[in-house]
Design an enzyme around this catalytic site. Sequence first.
Site, PDB file in Angstrom:
ATOM      1  N   THR A  20     -47.204 -60.510 -24.869  1.00 26.18           N
ATOM      2  CA  THR A  20     -48.380 -61.322 -24.538  1.00 26.18           C
ATOM      3  C   THR A  20     -49.638 -60.449 -24.491  1.00 26.18           C
ATOM      4  O   THR A  20     -50.711 -60.856 -24.959  1.00 26.18           O
ATOM      5  CB  THR A  20     -48.181 -62.001 -23.156  1.00 26.18           C
ATOM      6  N   HIS A  73     -50.801 -59.806 -27.914  1.00 25.24           N
ATOM      7  CA  HIS A  73     -51.547 -60.967 -28.449  1.00 25.24           C
ATOM      8  C   HIS A  73     -52.998 -60.927 -27.966  1.00 25.24           C
ATOM      9  O   HIS A  73     -53.929 -61.165 -28.733  1.00 25.24           O
ATOM     10  CB  HIS A  73     -50.918 -62.284 -27.977  1.00 25.24           C
TER      11      HIS A  73
END
Length: 343
Positions: A40, A43
């Site tokens: 995450t 990202h």
Amino acid sequence: MRALVKAKREPGLWLEDVPVPKVGHNDVLVKVLKTGICGTDIHIYNWDEWSQRTIGVPMHIGHEFVGLVAEVGSEVTGFKPGDRVSGEGHITCGNCRNCRAGKRHLCRATQGLGVNRPGCFAEYVTIPAFNLFRVPEEISDEVASFLDPLGNAVHTALSFDLVGEDVLITGAGPIGVMGAAIAAHVGARNVVVTDVNECRHELAKKLGATRVVNVATEPLDEVMRQLGMTEGFDVGLEMSGNGGAFKQMLKSMIHGGRVALLGIPNGELAIDWNQVIFKGLLLKGIYGREMFETWYKMAAMLRSGLDIAAVVTHRYPISDFKAAFEVMRTGQSGKVILDWSAN
Ligand code: NAD
Ligand code: ZN
């Protein structure tokens, strides 16, 4: 304090000075020792479409941590300064039907630490005391810094009975290889792990996979035959988010097989529903960790010999955070740890 901030709406992260967070009545302030980098965070670093939609700027990110309690809010009981803690990064509403039924992992209004509110890539982080997890002495700081993704693996792997079963894990990222270690630890018969990234094959082997398969070059059917499997995998743990891997899993399952889905696909995904219907497959979606049964089981397994320490391949002081994110972005790594205690 120093924090890794998403300061601009563009790729990158910036080590900046930000105020130490305020401690609400029910919150705890934690002095951060070590943090893990999650997919995450990559990202968000890359500033992909999802992060552009989701992340408010400026904000410091991160949700995998271990640290020491520095200050407790006036209403907090059960924790005191100096306690070594990690924390559940999903902050649930407490009011919805599932929260009130004690099924917090099914909260419809979950807020993510380091996603929807300031995170732990900082010298201090504050979270509700409810979300804290006291780290047992036997667990090292390093392992404690990534209990969050280990919890994802535990939640997924313990969704179904694995004892004596043939288990297929698609995706040998940090979570997939920890899933393999858990499946082996609890007594699966064969733990077959697939990935297309050779560097990750080594990790999966180290952590306890019976067999690692590069599905780009080796047919899974052939591997099943070599292992003496005739009817298909009993349990599937999808940990890649790759559509091709999921389709292959459905094809390789036994009739009545059970599949837990953790990997997050990029978008909508078409599958052959005939595989699900005619084989009577059971599919279960997994989000986060069960609060706090997953944490309890995870700590118990770590104390009874589950060894996932080798999933860590790189460690950096926070001053070298760029190198840490770069190595994660290459895919030539397992878990990457940032140390906040070193200067
Ligand atoms: P990762 O991206 O490091 O690992 C995924 C692996 O899948 C990679 O090694 C990749 O090479 C492999 N892969 C790609 N194509 C494949 C194929 N065809 N067959 C087999 N493997 C293939 O991710 P991670 O950090 O280990 O997390 C695993 C997945 O779980 C990711 O999709 C992540 O987004 C997701 N996730 C979900 C939750 C949740 O709560 N549901 C929480 C954390 C992570
Ligand atoms: Zn809720």
